[in-house]
Design a protein around this motif. Structure first.
Motif, PDB file in Angstrom:
ATOM      1  N   ARG A  50       9.715   6.866   2.129  1.00 56.51           N
ATOM      2  CA  ARG A  50       9.272   7.290   0.797  1.00 56.51           C
ATOM      3  C   ARG A  50      10.448   7.296  -0.173  1.00 56.51           C
ATOM      4  N   GLU A  51      11.581   7.749   0.289  1.00 56.28           N
ATOM      5  CA  GLU A  51      12.766   7.827  -0.561  1.00 56.28           C
ATOM      6  C   GLU A  51      13.211   6.438  -1.005  1.00 56.28           C
ATOM      7  N   GLU A  52      13.154   5.448  -0.106  1.00 52.95           N
ATOM      8  CA  GLU A  52      13.515   4.071  -0.473  1.00 52.95           C
ATOM      9  C   GLU A  52      12.537   3.509  -1.500  1.00 52.95           C
ATOM     10  N   ILE A  53      11.253   3.794  -1.323  1.00 54.35           N
ATOM     11  CA  ILE A  53      10.240   3.351  -2.284  1.00 54.35           C
ATOM     12  C   ILE A  53      10.514   3.968  -3.645  1.00 54.35           C
ATOM     13  N   ASP A  54      10.748   5.278  -3.664  1.00 52.89           N
ATOM     14  CA  ASP A  54      11.040   5.976  -4.921  1.00 52.89           C
ATOM     15  C   ASP A  54      12.257   5.375  -5.609  1.00 52.89           C
ATOM     16  N   GLU A  55      13.302   5.120  -4.842  1.00 52.84           N
ATOM     17  CA  GLU A  55      14.538   4.576  -5.411  1.00 52.84           C
ATOM     18  C   GLU A  55      14.318   3.172  -5.986  1.00 52.84           C
ATOM     19  N   GLU A  56      13.614   2.318  -5.254  1.00 52.47           N
ATOM     20  CA  GLU A  56      13.351   0.955  -5.735  1.00 52.47           C
ATOM     21  C   GLU A  56      12.504   0.966  -7.006  1.00 52.47           C
ATOM     22  N   LEU A  57      11.494   1.819  -7.030  1.00 52.21           N
ATOM     23  CA  LEU A  57      10.634   1.891  -8.215  1.00 52.21           C
ATOM     24  C   LEU A  57      11.375   2.481  -9.406  1.00 52.21           C
ATOM     25  N   GLU A  58      12.173   3.516  -9.173  1.00 54.36           N
ATOM     26  CA  GLU A  58      12.938   4.125 -10.261  1.00 54.36           C
ATOM     27  C   GLU A  58      13.950   3.141 -10.841  1.00 54.36           C
ATOM     28  N   PHE A  59      14.539   2.320  -9.996  1.00 54.81           N
ATOM     29  CA  PHE A  59      15.544   1.359 -10.450  1.00 54.81           C
ATOM     30  C   PHE A  59      14.967   0.375 -11.469  1.00 54.81           C
ATOM     31  N   VAL A  60      13.712  -0.030 -11.281  1.00 54.07           N
ATOM     32  CA  VAL A  60      13.090  -0.975 -12.218  1.00 54.07           C
ATOM     33  C   VAL A  60      12.175  -0.273 -13.222  1.00 54.07           C
ATOM     34  N   GLY A  61      12.085   1.046 -13.165  1.00 55.75           N
ATOM     35  CA  GLY A  61      11.261   1.799 -14.112  1.00 55.75           C
ATOM     36  C   GLY A  61       9.771   1.614 -13.889  1.00 55.75           C
ATOM     37  N   ALA A  62       9.363   1.420 -12.654  1.00 52.22           N
ATOM     38  CA  ALA A  62       7.956   1.211 -12.326  1.00 52.22           C
ATOM     39  C   ALA A  62       7.387   2.454 -11.656  1.00 52.22           C
ATOM     40  N   SER A  63       6.059   2.499 -11.573  1.00 58.04           N
ATOM     41  CA  SER A  63       5.428   3.587 -10.836  1.00 58.04           C
ATOM     42  C   SER A  63       4.263   3.040 -10.026  1.00 58.04           C
ATOM     43  N   VAL A  64       4.109   3.568  -8.846  1.00 57.60           N
ATOM     44  CA  VAL A  64       2.979   3.269  -7.968  1.00 57.60           C
ATOM     45  C   VAL A  64       2.402   4.614  -7.555  1.00 57.60           C
ATOM     46  N   GLU A  65       1.114   4.787  -7.773  1.00 56.41           N
ATOM     47  CA  GLU A  65       0.462   6.050  -7.459  1.00 56.41           C
ATOM     48  C   GLU A  65      -0.812   5.800  -6.657  1.00 56.41           C
ATOM     49  N   THR A  66      -1.181   6.749  -5.820  1.00 54.76           N
ATOM     50  CA  THR A  66      -2.441   6.689  -5.089  1.00 54.76           C
ATOM     51  C   THR A  66      -3.178   8.008  -5.282  1.00 54.76           C
ATOM     52  N   SER A  67      -4.496   7.944  -5.149  1.00 54.88           N
ATOM     53  CA  SER A  67      -5.299   9.158  -5.296  1.00 54.88           C
ATOM     54  C   SER A  67      -6.567   9.032  -4.459  1.00 54.88           C
ATOM     55  N   MET A  68      -7.159  10.165  -4.191  1.00 62.56           N
ATOM     56  CA  MET A  68      -8.418  10.209  -3.459  1.00 62.56           C
ATOM     57  C   MET A  68      -9.311  11.207  -4.177  1.00 62.56           C
ATOM     58  N   ASP A  69     -10.534  10.778  -4.447  1.00 60.27           N
ATOM     59  CA  ASP A  69     -11.493  11.625  -5.143  1.00 60.27           C
ATOM     60  C   ASP A  69     -12.700  11.816  -4.237  1.00 60.27           C
ATOM     61  N   VAL A  70     -13.738  12.372  -4.768  1.00 63.79           N
ATOM     62  CA  VAL A  70     -14.950  12.599  -3.987  1.00 63.79           C
ATOM     63  C   VAL A  70     -15.619  11.281  -3.606  1.00 63.79           C
ATOM     64  N   GLU A  71     -15.706  10.349  -4.566  1.00 65.22           N
ATOM     65  CA  GLU A  71     -16.436   9.100  -4.325  1.00 65.22           C
ATOM     66  C   GLU A  71     -15.577   7.851  -4.303  1.00 65.22           C
ATOM     67  N   SER A  72     -14.281   7.980  -4.534  1.00 69.46           N
ATOM     68  CA  SER A  72     -13.444   6.784  -4.577  1.00 69.46           C
ATOM     69  C   SER A  72     -11.990   7.109  -4.256  1.00 69.46           C
ATOM     70  N   ALA A  73     -11.289   6.054  -3.862  1.00 71.16           N
ATOM     71  CA  ALA A  73      -9.846   6.128  -3.681  1.00 71.16           C
ATOM     72  C   ALA A  73      -9.255   5.149  -4.679  1.00 71.16           C
ATOM     73  N   GLY A  74      -8.095   5.483  -5.184  1.00 77.80           N
ATOM     74  CA  GLY A  74      -7.485   4.620  -6.174  1.00 77.80           C
ATOM     75  C   GLY A  74      -6.007   4.443  -5.930  1.00 77.80           C
ATOM     76  N   ALA A  75      -5.514   3.313  -6.407  1.00 78.92           N
ATOM     77  CA  ALA A  75      -4.086   3.035  -6.369  1.00 78.92           C
ATOM     78  C   ALA A  75      -3.761   2.301  -7.660  1.00 78.92           C
ATOM     79  N   SER A  76      -2.609   2.609  -8.226  1.00 75.35           N
ATOM     80  CA  SER A  76      -2.244   1.968  -9.485  1.00 75.35           C
ATOM     81  C   SER A  76      -0.764   1.634  -9.514  1.00 75.35           C
TER      82      SER A  76
END
Length: 159
Positions: A98-124
């Motif tokens: 997780r730390e490597e992912i965070d560092e790589e994304l922070e270096f390029v100013g990007a974000s990757v997020e995931t979520s889970m709801d009642v009827e769907s899962a999402g990733a962005s």
């Protein structure tokens, strides 16, 4: 003197009454709205892709949604979907912590997020156009090779 003050006050309020139109007689210009041109495609796997190009800024925002969620979890495993949603992004992958992912994304100013709801899962993903290939590789790695870290699982369970 008092009469002069009242007359003067009425004189100031007179234009307000003259300009006010009854609600039924108000006219507003027609608002013209041109809806954006959304392109769609169906992939070989059956997933539908909606594309809305916007060349104003060099940004790419991509979202994926899957029909799953808490409504599909077994009764005796309440909360499992929420745990999976938070650990998907927070647990790392087979090739990155997780730390490597965070560092790589922070270096390029990007974000990757995931979520889970009642009827769907999402990733962005949100990134600059020039960093899309690198960010997409991380995004894909998170979705295809997640590691549900035991230590992170215990932390999430305690919340």
């Amino acid at each position: 003197m008092r009469v002069k003050g009242v007359v003067f006050s009425l004189f100031l309020l007179l234009p307000t009454f003259a300009w006010a139109a009854p609600p039924g007689k108000l006219n507003f210009p027609l608002i013209k709205y041109n809806s954006p041109k959304i392109q769609t495609a169906v992939l070989k796997c059956g997933a539908t892709v909606f594309l809305l190009p916007d060349s104003e800024l060099p940004l790419i925002n991509l979202s994926a949604m899957v029909r799953t969620g808490a409504m599909f979890e077994p009764v005796d495993k309440t909360g499992l979907a929420g745990l999976a949603g938070s650990l998907l992004r927070g647990g790392g992958t087979l090739s990155r912590t997780r730390e490597e992912i965070d560092e790589e994304l922070e270096f390029v100013g990007a974000s990757v997020e995931t979520s889970m709801d009642v009827e769907s899962a999402g990733a962005s993903i949100s990134c600059l156009k020039k960093d899309f290939n690198k960010s997409l590789a991380i995004f894909s790695d998170i979705l295809r090779h997640p590691v549900f870290n035991e230590q992170k699982l215990e932390v999430e369970k305690a919340k």
